[in-house]
Design a protein around this motif. Sequence first.
Motif, PDB file in Angstrom:
ATOM      1  N   GLY A  24      12.419   2.631   0.178  1.00 47.95           N
ATOM      2  CA  GLY A  24      11.812   3.253   1.355  1.00 47.95           C
ATOM      3  C   GLY A  24      10.331   3.520   1.178  1.00 47.95           C
ATOM      4  O   GLY A  24       9.831   3.672   0.059  1.00 47.95           O
ATOM      5  N   ILE A  25       9.633   3.601   2.287  1.00 47.80           N
ATOM      6  CA  ILE A  25       8.193   3.849   2.266  1.00 47.80           C
ATOM      7  C   ILE A  25       7.871   5.185   1.594  1.00 47.80           C
ATOM      8  O   ILE A  25       6.932   5.289   0.797  1.00 47.80           O
ATOM      9  CB  ILE A  25       7.634   3.810   3.702  1.00 47.80           C
ATOM     10  N   GLY A  26       8.647   6.215   1.907  1.00 47.10           N
ATOM     11  CA  GLY A  26       8.404   7.516   1.302  1.00 47.10           C
ATOM     12  C   GLY A  26       8.643   7.516  -0.193  1.00 47.10           C
ATOM     13  O   GLY A  26       8.050   8.308  -0.938  1.00 47.10           O
ATOM     14  N   GLN A  27       9.504   6.635  -0.638  1.00 49.95           N
ATOM     15  CA  GLN A  27       9.834   6.498  -2.061  1.00 49.95           C
ATOM     16  C   GLN A  27       8.624   6.029  -2.874  1.00 49.95           C
ATOM     17  O   GLN A  27       8.438   6.435  -4.014  1.00 49.95           O
ATOM     18  CB  GLN A  27      10.988   5.498  -2.186  1.00 49.95           C
ATOM     19  N   VAL A  28       7.796   5.161  -2.286  1.00 51.70           N
ATOM     20  CA  VAL A  28       6.643   4.600  -3.015  1.00 51.70           C
ATOM     21  C   VAL A  28       5.317   5.237  -2.600  1.00 51.70           C
ATOM     22  O   VAL A  28       4.285   4.947  -3.217  1.00 51.70           O
ATOM     23  CB  VAL A  28       6.563   3.074  -2.821  1.00 51.70           C
ATOM     24  N   PHE A  29       5.310   6.090  -1.606  1.00 51.59           N
ATOM     25  CA  PHE A  29       4.040   6.646  -1.131  1.00 51.59           C
ATOM     26  C   PHE A  29       3.271   7.417  -2.204  1.00 51.59           C
ATOM     27  O   PHE A  29       2.030   7.445  -2.152  1.00 51.59           O
ATOM     28  CB  PHE A  29       4.271   7.531   0.097  1.00 51.59           C
ATOM     29  N   PRO A  30       3.933   8.027  -3.188  1.00 51.41           N
ATOM     30  CA  PRO A  30       3.162   8.680  -4.263  1.00 51.41           C
ATOM     31  C   PRO A  30       2.194   7.745  -4.986  1.00 51.41           C
ATOM     32  O   PRO A  30       1.259   8.231  -5.640  1.00 51.41           O
ATOM     33  CB  PRO A  30       4.254   9.195  -5.203  1.00 51.41           C
ATOM     34  N   LEU A  31       2.391   6.441  -4.896  1.00 55.20           N
ATOM     35  CA  LEU A  31       1.451   5.493  -5.505  1.00 55.20           C
ATOM     36  C   LEU A  31       0.056   5.607  -4.907  1.00 55.20           C
ATOM     37  O   LEU A  31      -0.931   5.194  -5.541  1.00 55.20           O
ATOM     38  CB  LEU A  31       1.945   4.054  -5.311  1.00 55.20           C
ATOM     39  N   PHE A  32      -0.053   6.162  -3.711  1.00 59.49           N
ATOM     40  CA  PHE A  32      -1.320   6.153  -2.974  1.00 59.49           C
ATOM     41  C   PHE A  32      -2.017   7.510  -2.931  1.00 59.49           C
ATOM     42  O   PHE A  32      -3.132   7.598  -2.414  1.00 59.49           O
ATOM     43  CB  PHE A  32      -1.073   5.674  -1.540  1.00 59.49           C
ATOM     44  N   ILE A  33      -1.385   8.552  -3.439  1.00 61.50           N
ATOM     45  CA  ILE A  33      -1.948   9.890  -3.266  1.00 61.50           C
ATOM     46  C   ILE A  33      -2.330  10.520  -4.598  1.00 61.50           C
ATOM     47  O   ILE A  33      -1.850  10.134  -5.652  1.00 61.50           O
ATOM     48  CB  ILE A  33      -0.959  10.805  -2.507  1.00 61.50           C
ATOM     49  N   LYS A  34      -3.212  11.485  -4.505  1.00 61.49           N
ATOM     50  CA  LYS A  34      -3.697  12.191  -5.686  1.00 61.49           C
ATOM     51  C   LYS A  34      -2.551  12.986  -6.316  1.00 61.49           C
ATOM     52  O   LYS A  34      -1.613  13.406  -5.631  1.00 61.49           O
ATOM     53  CB  LYS A  34      -4.844  13.119  -5.297  1.00 61.49           C
ATOM     54  N   PRO A  35      -2.633  13.214  -7.630  1.00 62.47           N
ATOM     55  CA  PRO A  35      -1.524  13.885  -8.332  1.00 62.47           C
ATOM     56  C   PRO A  35      -1.254  15.308  -7.873  1.00 62.47           C
ATOM     57  O   PRO A  35      -0.158  15.829  -8.092  1.00 62.47           O
ATOM     58  CB  PRO A  35      -1.951  13.842  -9.804  1.00 62.47           C
ATOM     59  N   GLU A  36      -2.220  15.935  -7.224  1.00 69.64           N
ATOM     60  CA  GLU A  36      -1.991  17.309  -6.754  1.00 69.64           C
ATOM     61  C   GLU A  36      -1.221  17.363  -5.441  1.00 69.64           C
ATOM     62  O   GLU A  36      -0.960  18.454  -4.914  1.00 69.64           O
ATOM     63  CB  GLU A  36      -3.310  18.072  -6.619  1.00 69.64           C
ATOM     64  N   TYR A  37      -0.841  16.193  -4.921  1.00 63.75           N
ATOM     65  CA  TYR A  37      -0.002  16.136  -3.728  1.00 63.75           C
ATOM     66  C   TYR A  37       1.392  15.661  -4.123  1.00 63.75           C
ATOM     67  O   TYR A  37       1.547  14.797  -4.978  1.00 63.75           O
ATOM     68  CB  TYR A  37      -0.586  15.172  -2.697  1.00 63.75           C
ATOM     69  N   GLN A  38       2.391  16.211  -3.478  1.00 63.20           N
ATOM     70  CA  GLN A  38       3.779  15.893  -3.814  1.00 63.20           C
ATOM     71  C   GLN A  38       4.553  15.553  -2.547  1.00 63.20           C
ATOM     72  O   GLN A  38       4.459  16.258  -1.543  1.00 63.20           O
ATOM     73  CB  GLN A  38       4.419  17.094  -4.512  1.00 63.20           C
ATOM     74  N   VAL A  39       5.299  14.449  -2.587  1.00 65.38           N
ATOM     75  CA  VAL A  39       6.109  14.034  -1.442  1.00 65.38           C
ATOM     76  C   VAL A  39       7.496  14.660  -1.533  1.00 65.38           C
ATOM     77  O   VAL A  39       8.174  14.540  -2.559  1.00 65.38           O
ATOM     78  CB  VAL A  39       6.228  12.496  -1.366  1.00 65.38           C
ATOM     79  N   ARG A  40       7.915  15.320  -0.481  1.00 62.27           N
ATOM     80  CA  ARG A  40       9.281  15.828  -0.339  1.00 62.27           C
ATOM     81  C   ARG A  40       9.946  15.000   0.766  1.00 62.27           C
ATOM     82  O   ARG A  40       9.762  15.275   1.951  1.00 62.27           O
ATOM     83  CB  ARG A  40       9.276  17.320   0.018  1.00 62.27           C
ATOM     84  N   ASN A  41      10.682  14.002   0.355  1.00 60.57           N
ATOM     85  CA  ASN A  41      11.181  13.009   1.295  1.00 60.57           C
ATOM     86  C   ASN A  41      12.554  13.401   1.837  1.00 60.57           C
ATOM     87  O   ASN A  41      13.566  13.298   1.149  1.00 60.57           O
ATOM     88  CB  ASN A  41      11.252  11.640   0.611  1.00 60.57           C
ATOM     89  N   HIS A  42      12.595  13.823   3.091  1.00 59.82           N
ATOM     90  CA  HIS A  42      13.846  14.196   3.748  1.00 59.82           C
ATOM     91  C   HIS A  42      14.391  13.077   4.630  1.00 59.82           C
ATOM     92  O   HIS A  42      15.384  13.280   5.342  1.00 59.82           O
ATOM     93  CB  HIS A  42      13.632  15.455   4.596  1.00 59.82           C
ATOM     94  N   ALA A  43      13.757  11.905   4.585  1.00 55.28           N
ATOM     95  CA  ALA A  43      14.218  10.780   5.397  1.00 55.28           C
ATOM     96  C   ALA A  43      15.639  10.384   5.011  1.00 55.28           C
ATOM     97  O   ALA A  43      16.016  10.428   3.846  1.00 55.28           O
ATOM     98  CB  ALA A  43      13.281   9.589   5.208  1.00 55.28           C
ATOM     99  N   LYS A  44      16.410   9.970   6.001  1.00 55.34           N
ATOM    100  CA  LYS A  44      17.813   9.628   5.759  1.00 55.34           C
ATOM    101  C   LYS A  44      18.226   8.443   6.622  1.00 55.34           C
ATOM    102  O   LYS A  44      17.897   8.366   7.809  1.00 55.34           O
ATOM    103  CB  LYS A  44      18.710  10.836   6.077  1.00 55.34           C
ATOM    104  N   ASN A  45      18.972   7.554   6.006  1.00 53.77           N
ATOM    105  CA  ASN A  45      19.458   6.352   6.666  1.00 53.77           C
ATOM    106  C   ASN A  45      20.176   6.669   7.984  1.00 53.77           C
ATOM    107  O   ASN A  45      21.021   7.552   8.052  1.00 53.77           O
ATOM    108  CB  ASN A  45      20.424   5.632   5.717  1.00 53.77           C
ATOM    109  N   GLY A  46      19.807   5.927   9.027  1.00 53.84           N
ATOM    110  CA  GLY A  46      20.531   5.994  10.288  1.00 53.84           C
ATOM    111  C   GLY A  46      20.193   7.143  11.204  1.00 53.84           C
ATOM    112  O   GLY A  46      20.784   7.268  12.278  1.00 53.84           O
TER     113      GLY A  46
END
Length: 230
Positions: A24-46
């Motif tokens: 998923g896009i949210g799964q890899v988005f940390p590749l693009f952001i500074k380390p002081e930002y954290q992704v909390r991915n609540h996205a769910k299939n369907g």
Amino acid sequence: MNRIFWAADSTVQTNDYTTYPQTGIGQVFPLFIKPEYQVRNHAKNGRSTKSFMDEGRLKAIEERIGAGDFLFIQFGHNDEKKEDPTRYTEPFSTYMENLETFIRVAKDRSAYPVLITPLERRCFMDEKHLGIGAHSDYVAAMKQTAEKNNVPLVDLYSMSRMELKKAGEKNCRRWYMFFPEGEYKNHPEKSEDNTHLRYDGAVNFASLIARGLRELGGIYADMLLDDMNL
């Protein structure tokens, strides 16, 4: 630490080995952001805006999100499913109303909502030409919602269509769960899935979101790594 909460569907969700190679896009988005930002991915299939709220998933975000955080809101794929009343929303009524509920949750917690139009599917009519696409009404409705509520918007739909056209029907297969039998040990059967992503696709489309955030400037651009060429 600034947090990015993501409310979305299967194109964004974090996957594990049981669904590999889906990514998923949210799964890899940390590749693009500074380390002081954290992704909390609540996205769910369907999930659609409706089913996401009905299942209490927005409530879970509401209980955790706070001042200075971001709420990325990305729906459309499942809101359009007329055959399923548990998910379907009308684009210019209930869909817009639901988006405004997500926006209010963010603003009420002094967080920053960002609307992201749905990713386009592989909808080629031939090797080079895309169809009209299934999401067009929902894209228009999301744009209207962004303007009405003075909320920033990243138009992933339009950017992804451009990427698909540029790549062509065969070359973009590597971005989606579209592969021959036997390519993956964990997924040995043939797949011609034109919606869900593999790693290359997730990274490619996440980069488009990063580009959109950079174009917004300010706090949205500040979350991105400084040395990226997008």
